[in-house]
Each structure stands twice: as structure tokens, then as C-alpha cells.
Design a protein around this motif. Structure first.
Motif, PDB file in Angstrom:
ATOM      1  N   LEU A 188       0.870  -1.350  -0.231  1.00 41.36           N
ATOM      2  CA  LEU A 188       0.205   0.144   0.222  1.00 41.36           C
ATOM      3  C   LEU A 188       0.526   1.468  -0.017  1.00 41.36           C
ATOM      4  O   LEU A 188       2.526   1.247   0.897  1.00 41.36           O
ATOM      5  N   PRO A 189       0.312   2.707   0.062  1.00 36.55           N
ATOM      6  CA  PRO A 189       1.064   4.294  -0.133  1.00 36.55           C
ATOM      7  C   PRO A 189       1.240   3.438   1.009  1.00 36.55           C
ATOM      8  O   PRO A 189       0.916   3.436   2.206  1.00 36.55           O
ATOM      9  N   LYS A 190       2.468   4.617   0.887  1.00 29.07           N
ATOM     10  CA  LYS A 190       3.006   4.850   3.067  1.00 29.07           C
ATOM     11  C   LYS A 190       1.768   5.133   3.741  1.00 29.07           C
ATOM     12  O   LYS A 190       1.387   6.107   3.403  1.00 29.07           O
ATOM     13  N   ASN A 191       2.258   5.088   5.114  1.00 25.41           N
ATOM     14  CA  ASN A 191       1.072   5.795   5.994  1.00 25.41           C
ATOM     15  C   ASN A 191      -0.687   5.233   5.543  1.00 25.41           C
ATOM     16  O   ASN A 191      -1.143   6.049   6.104  1.00 25.41           O
ATOM     17  N   VAL A 192      -0.815   4.559   4.190  1.00 26.84           N
ATOM     18  CA  VAL A 192      -2.314   4.426   4.047  1.00 26.84           C
ATOM     19  C   VAL A 192      -2.558   3.023   4.978  1.00 26.84           C
ATOM     20  O   VAL A 192      -2.236   2.398   4.851  1.00 26.84           O
ATOM     21  N   THR A 193      -4.236   3.526   5.677  1.00 25.95           N
ATOM     22  CA  THR A 193      -4.747   2.165   6.030  1.00 25.95           C
ATOM     23  C   THR A 193      -6.211   3.187   5.373  1.00 25.95           C
ATOM     24  O   THR A 193      -6.400   3.713   5.264  1.00 25.95           O
TER      25      THR A 193
END
Length: 271
Positions: A188-193
Motif C-alpha cells: 500500500l502507499p506509505k502510511n495508508v490504512t
């Protein structure tokens, strides 16, 4: 807190959807009661727009949904992506290296307009059949290089722990990884949740004063449960989700966990 200022955001698989992927009538009826009382109901899922939209339509929902495990928010009424975060271009090279090191793993790249299967296996075929969406089958190089929302790796549950250990040992700094199901590990893209998407949801027009309620069962729901104003986990949830939730429900996803939560909300907040 009035129900008219409340949005209940629910995970799909393992929360609203039991293993047969058919939402229980008691949950559907409870969602209708919740919306009739003034509340709004939204989906938060790792699925693509195309795979999630059928549940949006089945439930007759109009509230924007979180998709791709938080990489996008999609408004089905406007047919518009309201928010998205993409993987860096380095994701292509990283994916190629992982594929070379793990030739047994199924690989799927997801962009807003479609899913691209670049390597099939038993688990990827099951996933595609379950989603009910026809993907594009191609090589990595044939996929447009921008707008990658996530990369999904599919394998047998027995292979997942060793795969996670190997991927984490790479030390990739420009992306994040997350297990989203017993057979899936995702880039996933960085820091994406789902939690970062819920934070972005709050900044959308008209959402500033909303009370967000979240319910989810798995590791990829943990940050969403932490970000929500009110949170719950079904009885079948993994320990990490239960620990992150303010309330652990008594019912599983097969027995109407979402209906149980809605009954609690109606009893506590309906005026």
C-alpha cells in the motif's frame, strides 16, 4: 449525539459478510432501520471499486465508501473518486523483485479503473471468482505506471508467514505492507490504512461534525477502529481488532454482528 450526525462504517469480509459472502437478512434489516432513524451507513473494504459497488447497490447505500484498504474514497452517486493515495513509481520495480523471489505467489495490481492480474495461481483465481469482476491479464510493463492504489499478493495460508518475513526483510521505505486476509498480503502507499482514509473522510465537505462509528474484524481494520469516535469488533475478530475496539460484540459475522451494533446505537442514541 443525534443519529443524523452519525456514519457507521463497516468492513465487509468477516464483519458484514460471513464466509459465504451473503449478508444476513437481520443485518440488512438493521441497516434499513438505522438509515430510517437518520443514520448513514458506509462500506470500508480492501476491495476495488468494481468489486465493492455491487454491495453498495444491494444495500442501496449513497454514502461514499472506503476502498483499496484506504487508498481511495469513492462516491457511487457522483461516480467520482473523492480522495486517493497512489503508490510511488518504485512500486513496479519492487513488485518485479518480489515476483522473481517468490514465483508461486499470485500478483494483482489495482488501479481505480480496473484490476490487473500479472500472475495467476489457485488463490488468485478464487479471489477473482469471489469478487465477480473480470480483471485484465497482462504483464507488469503493460500496466499504466501511475495511479497504482495497491498490489495484492495471494498464496496459501501456510505460505503467508514466510512470505511476510521475506518481504519485511527487504526494508522497503517508500511503501507499506499489510495482511488483509489469511491468504493476502498487500503493498500500500506509505502510511495508508482504512484509518488514514477515515481521517481523510472527516475533511470532506459536510463531514466535519460527523460522529464516525467503525466495526471491523481483521488486522487491516485496526487503524480504522482507533480513528473512529465509537468502535466495535465482532466476536470472530482477531485479537488485534478486539484490542483496538471500544466494544467487542457478542455475535459473529455469521450471526448478525452488525445488527447487534446497530441495535446498541439505536438504543443509546435514538431520540
Amino acid at each position: 449525539m443525534a443519529l443524523s450526525h452519525m456514519i457507521l462504517v463497516s468492513d465487509l469480509d468477516g464483519t458484514l459478510l460471513p464466509p459465504d459472502k451473503i449478508a444476513r437478512e437481520q443485518d440488512l434489516e438493521a441497516i434499513r432501520r438505522f438509515e430510517a432513524a437518520g443514520g448513514r451507513f458506509a462500506i470500508a473494504t480492501g476491495r476495488t471499486i468494481q468489486a465493492a459497488i455491487r454491495y453498495q447497490e444491494q444495500l442501496r447505500l449513497t454514502t461514499p465508501m472506503i476502498v483499496y484498504n484506504g487508498a481511495a474514497i469513492y462516491d457511487s452517486e457522483q461516480k467520482k473518486v473523492l480522495y486517493s493515495e497512489s503508490l510511488p513509481h518504485d512500486a513496479l520495480a519492487i513488485t518485479r523483485e518480489i515476483m522473481q523471489a517468490h514465483p508461486h505467489v499470485g500478483v494483482e495490481v489495482l488501479r481505480a479503473e480496473n484490476a490487473y492480474v500479472v500472475r495467476n495461481n489457485e488463490w488468485e483465481r478464487k479471489h477473482i471468482a469471489l469478487c465477480g469482476v473480470e480483471p485484465a491479464y497482462c504483464t507488469l510493463e503493460e500496466i499504466p505506471p501511475d495511479g497504482w492504489l495497491k498490489v495484492l499478493f495471494a498464496m496459501s495460508p501456510e505460505d503467508v508467514p514466510a512470505f511476510i518475513e521475506a518481504v519485511q526483510a527487504r526494508g522497503d521505505q517508500c511503501v507499506d505492507y499489510m495482511q488483509s486476509a489469511p491468504i493476502f498480503y498487500e503493498m500500500l502507499p506509505k502510511n495508508v490504512t482504512k484509518g488514514s482514509a477515515l481521517h481523510a473522510y472527516r475533511r470532506l465537505s459536510g463531514m466535519e461534525q460527523v460522529c464516525f462509528v467503525a466495526v471491523g474484524d481483521f488486522d487491516n481494520d485496526v487503524e480504522m477502529l482507533r480513528q473512529a469516535d465509537i468502535s466495535a469488533a465482532p466476536a470472530n475478530a482477531v485479537d488485534a481488532a478486539k484490542a483496538a475496539a471500544q466494544r467487542v460484540l457478542t455475535r459473529t459475522c455469521e450471526k448478525g454482528a452488525v445488527a447487534e451494533l446497530i441495535d446498541i446505537l439505536l438504543a443509546e442514541y435514538q431520540t
